[in-house]
Design an enzyme around this catalytic site. Structure first.
Site, PDB file in Angstrom:
ATOM      1  N   SER A 199       0.811  -1.213   0.000  1.00 55.19           N
ATOM      2  CA  SER A 199       0.000   0.000   0.000  1.00 55.19           C
ATOM      3  C   SER A 199       0.848   1.268   0.000  1.00 55.19           C
ATOM      4  O   SER A 199       0.323   2.366  -0.218  1.00 55.19           O
ATOM      5  CB  SER A 199      -0.946   0.012   1.208  1.00 55.19           C
ATOM      6  N   HIS A 200       2.168   1.140   0.243  1.00 58.56           N
ATOM      7  CA  HIS A 200       3.054   2.309   0.206  1.00 58.56           C
ATOM      8  C   HIS A 200       4.193   2.126  -0.780  1.00 58.56           C
ATOM      9  O   HIS A 200       5.161   2.879  -0.758  1.00 58.56           O
ATOM     10  CB  HIS A 200       3.610   2.588   1.607  1.00 58.56           C
ATOM     11  N   GLU A 217      -5.120   0.459   1.980  1.00 60.47           N
ATOM     12  CA  GLU A 217      -5.567  -0.931   2.018  1.00 60.47           C
ATOM     13  C   GLU A 217      -6.968  -1.058   1.422  1.00 60.47           C
ATOM     14  O   GLU A 217      -7.274  -2.027   0.724  1.00 60.47           O
ATOM     15  CB  GLU A 217      -5.569  -1.441   3.461  1.00 60.47           C
TER      16      GLU A 217
END
Length: 331
Positions: free
Chosen positions: A44-45, A185
């Site tokens: 997610s990053h 997410e």
């Protein structure tokens, strides 16, 4: 899916950012945090964030040529003016001074202002904790979370991170949103066509939803009911008005529509344990040992560190759609 080495991910990230007008030092900083996120299976990053960085640059909302400026305010208080750039280069610009101030004073704080934050907090903490310091970090951003008992967005996902150094071992670090799940997410669930677990979000009418699209249109929920809500409010205060930055709701009122990272304040608090006692590490290791002696217990970041060891030799799997989307941004 395709498999890429970490060096390939770093090169791809940096080249796309450079091609879209980001200065080389900032491109290196962001490519570093993106690569570290992919290495640790923190999707997610990772590469998923590159289109957002580019969107902020292309809209002109983020200054790709920004030069962060370090401003010592008091012996144990620093501020980094991000100059409307991205947060990773601003954090890099102040880290050495924060460590020095902490060594000198025993405790120090650093506020990062006028920056756009899109990265994981554990990536910000690790270099500081690796030097033997205990550190906390907080950040606010665009409003996406309803307070406990409410039905409308008021707060950001407002993550809290904490790091404790361990001699000869991976540090104890946790980094989590004060919402039931990070917004990234939820977005990944939407892209994958998956439902959300119950209790994560409400729709625009304030009703519980398992649909990621409805959640993104409505609001996420705080974890732990009133307890998570109170922690989120704490982050709003100490990483917002305390350091002269906006609240998440004020950021929302800017009506950012480019899909890039929102502006948001970030606060670091670092502590040198050796300034108080020489036995902190020994006592802590006894505590960790007692915890791990219980079957089923694992320390935060264990899975990340395991993924890091694998990806160093095996590379990582990257979704074809994300890869192709990023490559297209160089055109």
């Amino acid at each position: 899916m395709r498999r890429l080495s970490l060096s390939a991910i770093r090169e791809l990230s940096e080249q796309v950012l450079l091609a879209n007008g980001l200065a080389e030092p900032a491109a290196r900083s962001i490519a570093d945090v993106v690569t570290r996120a992919e290495a640790d299976a923190c999707r997610s990053h990772g590469l998923y964030r590159i289109p957002g960085y580019v969107a902020g640059l292309r809209s002109g909302r983020v200054d790709g040529q920004a030069v962060p400026r370090l401003e010592p305010l008091r012996p144990g208080l620093l501020r980094v003016d991000g100059a409307r750039g991205f947060a990773p280069p601003a954090t890099d610009a102040g880290r050495e001074a924060l460590v020095a101030a902490t060594r000198s004073n025993g405790i120090a704080a650093m506020a990062v202002v006028r920056a756009h934050h899109f990265s994981a907090l554990w990536a910000d903490l690790e270099p500081i904790v690796a030097l033997g310091l205990v550190c906390w970090c907080f950040v606010v951003g665009q409003s996406s979370v309803a307070p406990h008992g409410g039905t409308r967005r008021l707060m950001g996902t407002n993550p809290i991170a904490f790091g404790w150094p361990r001699s000869g071992r991976a540090p104890f670090i946790f980094d989590f949103a004060t919402s039931a799940a990070a917004r990234g997410e939820v977005e990944l669930k939407r892209l994958a066509g998956q439902d959300l677990p119950s209790g994560w979000a409400i729709d625009p009418h304030g009703l519980p939803t398992n649909d990621p699209a409805q959640a993104l249109a409505g609001a996420l929920l705080p974890f732990g009911g009133h307890k998570g809500s109170a922690l989120s409010m704490m982050v709003e205060l100490i990483a917002g008005p305390l350091i002269g930055e906006m609240t998440s709701r004020q950021v929302q009122d800017l009506k950012i529509a480019d899909g890039g990272p929102p502006p948001g304040g970030q606060l670091f608090i670092a502590f040198d344990p050796s300034g108080v006692t020489s036995s902190a590490g020994l006592i802590a290791e006894t505590f960790f040992g007692d915890a791990l002696a219980q079957p089923g217990v694992r320390l935060p970041s264990t899975r990340r560190h395991e993924a890091r060891r694998r990806s160093a030799t095996e590379g990582v799997e990257v979704d074809n759609h994300i890869y192709e989307t990023i490559c297209a941004l160089m055109l």
